[in-house]
Design an enzyme around this catalytic site. Structure first.
Site, mmCIF file in Angstrom:
data_model
loop_
_atom_site.group_PDB
_atom_site.id
_atom_site.type_symbol
_atom_site.label_atom_id
_atom_site.label_comp_id
_atom_site.label_asym_id
_atom_site.label_seq_id
_atom_site.Cartn_x
_atom_site.Cartn_y
_atom_site.Cartn_z
ATOM 1 N N ASN A 76 0.832 -1.212 0.000
ATOM 2 C CA ASN A 76 0.000 0.000 0.000
ATOM 3 C C ASN A 76 0.862 1.256 0.000
ATOM 4 O O ASN A 76 0.572 2.226 -0.702
ATOM 5 C CB ASN A 76 -0.900 0.015 1.243
ATOM 6 N N HIS B 297 -3.310 2.876 -2.054
ATOM 7 C CA HIS B 297 -4.388 1.928 -1.745
ATOM 8 C C HIS B 297 -5.045 1.364 -2.995
ATOM 9 O O HIS B 297 -5.474 0.208 -3.006
ATOM 10 C CB HIS B 297 -5.421 2.571 -0.820
ATOM 11 N N GLU C 30 -6.314 -8.667 3.905
ATOM 12 C CA GLU C 30 -5.526 -9.353 2.871
ATOM 13 C C GLU C 30 -5.318 -10.814 3.277
ATOM 14 O O GLU C 30 -4.316 -11.417 2.964
ATOM 15 C CB GLU C 30 -4.190 -8.652 2.615
HETATM 16 P P1 GH3 Z 1 2.526 -9.395 7.436
HETATM 17 O O1 GH3 Z 1 3.512 -9.947 6.509
HETATM 18 O O2 GH3 Z 1 2.917 -9.575 8.864
HETATM 19 O O3 GH3 Z 1 1.144 -9.900 7.184
HETATM 20 O O4 GH3 Z 1 2.513 -7.836 7.186
HETATM 21 P P2 GH3 Z 1 1.358 -6.908 6.689
HETATM 22 O O5 GH3 Z 1 1.921 -5.610 6.281
HETATM 23 O O6 GH3 Z 1 0.584 -7.603 5.635
HETATM 24 O O7 GH3 Z 1 0.551 -6.756 8.016
HETATM 25 P P3 GH3 Z 1 -0.928 -6.504 8.346
HETATM 26 O O8 GH3 Z 1 -1.716 -7.762 8.159
HETATM 27 O O9 GH3 Z 1 -0.959 -5.910 9.701
HETATM 28 O O10 GH3 Z 1 -1.427 -5.430 7.294
HETATM 29 C C1 GH3 Z 1 -2.519 -5.558 6.537
HETATM 30 C C2 GH3 Z 1 -2.728 -4.292 5.748
HETATM 31 O O11 GH3 Z 1 -3.697 -4.531 4.750
HETATM 32 C C3 GH3 Z 1 -3.221 -3.164 6.576
HETATM 33 C C4 GH3 Z 1 -4.377 -2.562 5.806
HETATM 34 O O12 GH3 Z 1 -4.173 -1.192 5.555
HETATM 35 C C5 GH3 Z 1 -4.326 -3.299 4.483
HETATM 36 N N1 GH3 Z 1 -5.647 -3.540 3.948
HETATM 37 C C6 GH3 Z 1 -6.653 -4.196 4.536
HETATM 38 N N2 GH3 Z 1 -7.733 -4.248 3.698
HETATM 39 C C7 GH3 Z 1 -7.375 -3.592 2.572
HETATM 40 C C8 GH3 Z 1 -8.051 -3.304 1.348
HETATM 41 O O13 GH3 Z 1 -9.218 -3.654 1.116
HETATM 42 N N3 GH3 Z 1 -7.361 -2.619 0.403
HETATM 43 C C9 GH3 Z 1 -6.082 -2.207 0.612
HETATM 44 N N4 GH3 Z 1 -5.457 -1.555 -0.367
HETATM 45 N N5 GH3 Z 1 -5.427 -2.461 1.753
HETATM 46 C C10 GH3 Z 1 -6.061 -3.137 2.718
HETATM 47 MG MG MG Z 2 -0.232 -9.486 5.767
HETATM 48 MG MG MG Z 3 -3.098 -9.703 7.806
#
Ligand code: GH3
Ligand code: MG
Ligand code: MG
Length: 305
Positions: free
Chosen positions: A189, A194, A224
Site C-alpha cells: 500500500n 491503496h 488481505e
Molecule cells: P505481514 O507480513 O505480517 O502480514 O505484514 P502486513 O503488512 O501484511 O501486516 P498486516 O496484516 O498488519 O497489514 C494488513 C494491511 O492490509 C493493513 C491494511 O491497511 C491493508 N488492507 C486491509 N484491507 C485492505 C483493502 O481492502 N485494500 C487495501 N489496499 N489495503 C487493505
Molecule cells: Mg499481511
Molecule cells: Mg493480515
C-alpha cells in the site's frame, strides 16, 4: 337409460352422475396436491394442475352440463394467471393448442358467438401469461443478483464472511482449511497506494478462483487474508492447491508473496478447532520468514520456493 338431470337457475340442466364422477376424480388430485413435495420438483410439474383444470372444465361442459358450462369459461383466465406465475416465457402460448379445444368444449359447441369471442379470449390469456412470466423472470434474476451480491466480496470476487459459518459448520474428516495472508501488505500500500493495493487483492482473488476445484470455496477472511475451504482434500490435495496458487501468483506478481497455514480435519483436529489451527500455522509460517506455509501439527518446514 337416461342420465338423471336437474335444472338450476344459472347453469342450465346438469347431469348429476357426470358431475359426481368429475368431483370424485378430483379427490385423489386434491390429496396429491397436499402431500407431493412440489417445492423440490421442477417447475414444469406444476403445469399438470392447469392442464387438469382445463380438461375438467372441458369434461364438465361436454358431459356434466347439458348445454355447455358457459359460466365456467372465466376459469380459463385464472388458469393462464397460474401458468404465468409458475412457468417460464412462451409456456402460456405453447399450451394454447390444449386450452382452445378445452375452452370450446366447456361452452358446448363452436357457434358464431364463440368464434367472435375466441380472438379476445386468446389475446387476454397470452397477454396475462406472458406478462406475468416475464415479470416473474425479472424478479428471479433480481433476487439471484441480490443473493450473489450479498454473499460476494466486491473487491476479490470471493465469498464474504457471511458465507463462512455454514462452511465451517459443515467441515468433516479430511476437509482442509488453508488460510493465507499477503506478506508485508502495508508496504505494498505504501509503495503503490491503496488503489494499487486493491488491484493486488483483486488479482489474488481472481488467481485463487482459478486454482480451486469446483467443490472448493474461498472466502475473504479479512483485509488481505483469504480462507480456502477444500472438502476432502487431505494434506496432499491442500499441498497441490497451495503450490499451484504459489506458482501462478509468482508469475503474476513476482515481488509480492504470501504465507499460509493449513489444517486438515482429523481426530487430532476437530472441525471446531480447524480454523484456529490454520491460523496458528499461518503465524508459524510468518515467524519462519514468510513466503512459506505450515501444516497444523507439522514439525518440518515446507518452503514454498
Ligand atoms: P505481514 O507480513 O505480517 O502480514 O505484514 P502486513 O503488512 O501484511 O501486516 P498486516 O496484516 O498488519 O497489514 C494488513 C494491511 O492490509 C493493513 C491494511 O491497511 C491493508 N488492507 C486491509 N484491507 C485492505 C483493502 O481492502 N485494500 C487495501 N489496499 N489495503 C487493505
Ligand atoms: Mg499481511
Ligand atoms: Mg493480515
Amino acid at each position: 337409460m337416461a342420465i338423471p338431470t336437474v335444472a338450476t337457475s344459472d347453469l342450465g340442466r346438469v347431469h348429476i352422475s357426470a358431475m359426481l364422477l368429475l368431483g370424485a376424480a378430483d379427490v385423489p388430485l386434491a390429496i396429491a396436491a397436499l402431500v407431493m413435495p412440489w417445492d423440490r420438483w421442477s417447475r414444469r410439474w406444476l403445469l399438470c394442475w392447469p392442464l387438469w383444470v382445463m380438461l375438467s372444465l372441458a369434461a364438465a361442459g361436454r358431459f356434466a352440463f347439458a348445454d355447455g358450462a358457459a359460466s365456467l369459461g372465466g376459469f380459463f383466465t385464472l388458469v393462464f394467471v397460474y401458468i404465468g406465475m409458475t412457468q417460464s416465457r412462451w409456456v402460456s402460448s405453447a399450451v394454447l393448442p390444449i386450452a382452445l379445444p378445452c375452452w370450446i368444449a366447456t361452452y358446448g359447441t363452436l357457434n358464431r358467438d364463440l368464434w367472435l369471442r375466441l380472438p379476445v379470449a386468446v389475446g387476454i390469456w397470452v397477454l396475462i401469461g406472458e406478462t406475468l412470466a416475464t415479470t416473474q423472470r425479472q424478479m428471479r434474476e433480481l433476487t439471484r443478483g441480490r443473493a450473489h451480491d450479498a454473499s460476494t466480496d466486491q473487491l476479490t470476487g470471493l465469498d464474504n464472511r457471511r458465507e463462512l459459518g455454514p462452511k465451517l459448520a459443515g467441515l468433516a474428516d479430511g476437509d482442509a482449511l488453508l488460510l493465507l495472508d499477503v506478506d508485508h501488505f502495508k508496504t505494498v500500500n505504501d509503495r503503490f497506494g491503496h488503489a494499487g493495493g486493491d488491484k493486488v487483492l483483486s488479482d489474488l482473488g481472481a488467481t485463487i478462483r482459478t486454482v480451486i476445484r469446483p467443490g472448493d470455496s474461498a472466502v475473504r477472511f479479512g483485509g488481505e487474508e483469504m480462507l480456502l475451504v477444500l472438502p476432502g482434500a487431505h494434506n496432499g490435495g491442500a499441498l497441490k492447491v497451495v503450490r499451484r496458487l504459489h506458482d501462478r501468483w509468482a508469475q503474476l506478481q513476482p515481488g509480492i508473496t504470501f504465507s499460509a497455514g493449513i489444517a486438515v480435519v482429523s481426530t487430532n483436529i476437530p472441525p471446531q478447532d480447524a480454523l484456529a489451527a490454520a491460523d496458528a500455522s499461518l503465524y508459524q509460517a510468518k515467524r519462519a520468514g514468510r513466503d512459506c506455509w505450515r501444516f497444523a501439527a507439522d514439525t518440518g518446514e515446507l518452503a514454498l520456493t
